[in-house]
Design a protein around this motif. Structure first.
Motif, PDB file in Angstrom:
ATOM      1  N   ARG A  98       0.977  -1.075  -0.100  1.00 21.39           N
ATOM      2  CA  ARG A  98      -0.007   0.068   0.072  1.00 21.39           C
ATOM      3  C   ARG A  98       0.709   1.123   0.022  1.00 21.39           C
ATOM      4  N   GLY A  99       1.493   1.536  -1.314  1.00 23.03           N
ATOM      5  CA  GLY A  99       2.585   2.713  -1.323  1.00 23.03           C
ATOM      6  C   GLY A  99       3.893   2.146  -1.166  1.00 23.03           C
ATOM      7  N   ASP A 145     -10.467   0.269   0.516  1.00 22.39           N
ATOM      8  CA  ASP A 145      -9.417   0.142  -0.304  1.00 22.39           C
ATOM      9  C   ASP A 145      -9.603  -0.632  -1.359  1.00 22.39           C
ATOM     10  N   GLN A 205      -5.032  -0.034  -3.419  1.00 22.60           N
ATOM     11  CA  GLN A 205      -4.893   1.485  -3.855  1.00 22.60           C
ATOM     12  C   GLN A 205      -3.757   1.760  -4.783  1.00 22.60           C
ATOM     13  N   ILE A 206      -3.307   0.529  -5.764  1.00 20.20           N
ATOM     14  CA  ILE A 206      -2.033   0.766  -6.469  1.00 20.20           C
ATOM     15  C   ILE A 206      -2.823   1.588  -7.602  1.00 20.20           C
ATOM     16  N   LEU A 221       0.207   5.494  -5.372  1.00 16.60           N
ATOM     17  CA  LEU A 221      -0.941   5.375  -4.603  1.00 16.60           C
ATOM     18  C   LEU A 221      -2.168   6.105  -5.358  1.00 16.60           C
ATOM     19  N   GLN A 244      -5.145   8.327  -5.330  1.00 20.42           N
ATOM     20  CA  GLN A 244      -5.849   9.167  -4.612  1.00 20.42           C
ATOM     21  C   GLN A 244      -7.058   9.910  -5.307  1.00 20.42           C
ATOM     22  N   GLU A 284       3.973  -3.811  -8.340  1.00 20.82           N
ATOM     23  CA  GLU A 284       4.851  -2.840  -7.853  1.00 20.82           C
ATOM     24  C   GLU A 284       6.027  -2.733  -8.576  1.00 20.82           C
TER      25      GLU A 284
END
Length: 319
Positions: free
Chosen positions: A62-63, A75, A94-95, A151, A153, A307
């Motif tokens: 998550r980040g 999420d 939340q990627i 992340l 937003q 990631e």
């Protein structure tokens, strides 16, 4: 595809069409986090509530890498589960990812054009991540390419890392690929990346292909007052020479890092991927250039880690 459905698909002309029965997600699940505990993850998915056990070896992002219990209610998460059991192995919450041409820069805020299907996105680069990102993308200026992961937003992406290893050049001057005599040989090796769903269904298995038939209106011409917006159709053949295909064609993508492969449909235009002459270095070094921009579900299904942004891949024609 309609003609094949009416007249049958025995004709070799229809061999390359994708049959939805050929591919279905077995290990990749997308849903909204309802609850999480040290041993259980509860998701709201398109098929209703789903409960997945969390093994002691389960990983979460998550980040940055976090414990699964750090996930938050609400999420949006994509999960790789065990192929035969309801056990979550990896979770990404939340990627997000932004890939395209920089249009404007104001301090640490960038406006990036991702093409007609995705539009423009705002990217805010974390102070702690800026130096790392500039190692791979040193020219954070209008007209240059960027590809970052972070992340998601409300209304923007908070970038935390670069996605691939990209040489610095302007989007309207990508390097020319090597010449090929005769037909383009397949299979083709290169880099496979992923993109956010956008208007696509969350669980779609598919490929945004970098070389759709030229007749396809894949990307409109750039506005006259914005010369930094690049039309990939006018930027040369791209970094990898690929055979032209149409939406609905079937391709086989093989993840050379995990030895997993799947037959996937061409679901959209990936013309922006033609501009990136990067390499993936996750397991060895891939040949330069992107050959497939996978949906996020397809990328996870083939064993990719979101990631990391890419995996070394081989593309061949199905059928």
């Amino acid at each position: 595809m309609l003609r094949a459905a009416v007249f049958g698909s025995r004709d070799s002309a229809y061999q390359g069409l994708w049959d939805p029965r050929q591919s279905a997600a077995r290990t990749a699940i997308t849903g909204q986090v309802l609850d999480v505990s040290p041993h259980l993850l509860v998701l709201h998915t398109a098929r209703g509530e789903l409960r997945l056990a969390l093994s002691p070896r389960a990983t979460a992002w998550r980040g940055s890498p976090v414990a699964p219990t750090a996930l938050r209610h609400g999420d949006l998460a994509i999960v790789r589960r065990h192929p035969t059991r309801s056990i979550a192995e990896s979770v990404w919450a939340q990627i997000g990812r932004v890939t395209g041409t920089i249009i404007e820069v104001q301090g640490g805020e960038l406006l990036v054009d991702e093409g007609p299907a995705k539009g423009r996105k705002i990217v805010l680069i974390d102070k702690g991540a800026r130096l790392q990102i500039q190692v791979r993308f040193p020219r954070l200026e209008p007209g240059y390419l960027i590809d970052v992961i972070g992340l998601r937003q409300q209304g923007y992406l908070r970038a935390v890392r670069h996605a691939t290893s990209q040489p610095p050049y302007r989007a309207d001057h990508p390097p020319a690929p090597p010449l090929v005599n005769g037909h383009i040989p397949v299979p083709v090796s290169g880099t496979a990346v992923w993109h956010e769903p956008g208007e696509e269904p969350l669980g779609l298995l598919g490929v945004a292909y970098p070389a759709l038939d030229p007749e396809t209106d894949c990307q409109p011409s750039p506005p006259a007052d914005e010369p930094h917006v690049v039309d990939p159709h006018t930027a040369g053949p791209g970094c990898v020479r690929l055979p032209y295909l149409s939406v609905g064609s079937a391709v086989r993508i093989r993840n050379e890092c995990t030895d997993r492969s799947a037959v996937l449909p061409v679901t959209s235009c990936g013309a922006a991927a033609r501009l990136f002459c990067d390499r993936c270095v996750e397991c060895g070094t891939s040949p330069r250039g992107r050959i497939a921009d996978l949906t996020i579900t397809a990328f996870v299904e083939l064993g990719g880690d979101l990631e990391k942004g890419c995996f070394n891949a081989t593309l061949s024609l199905a059928g």
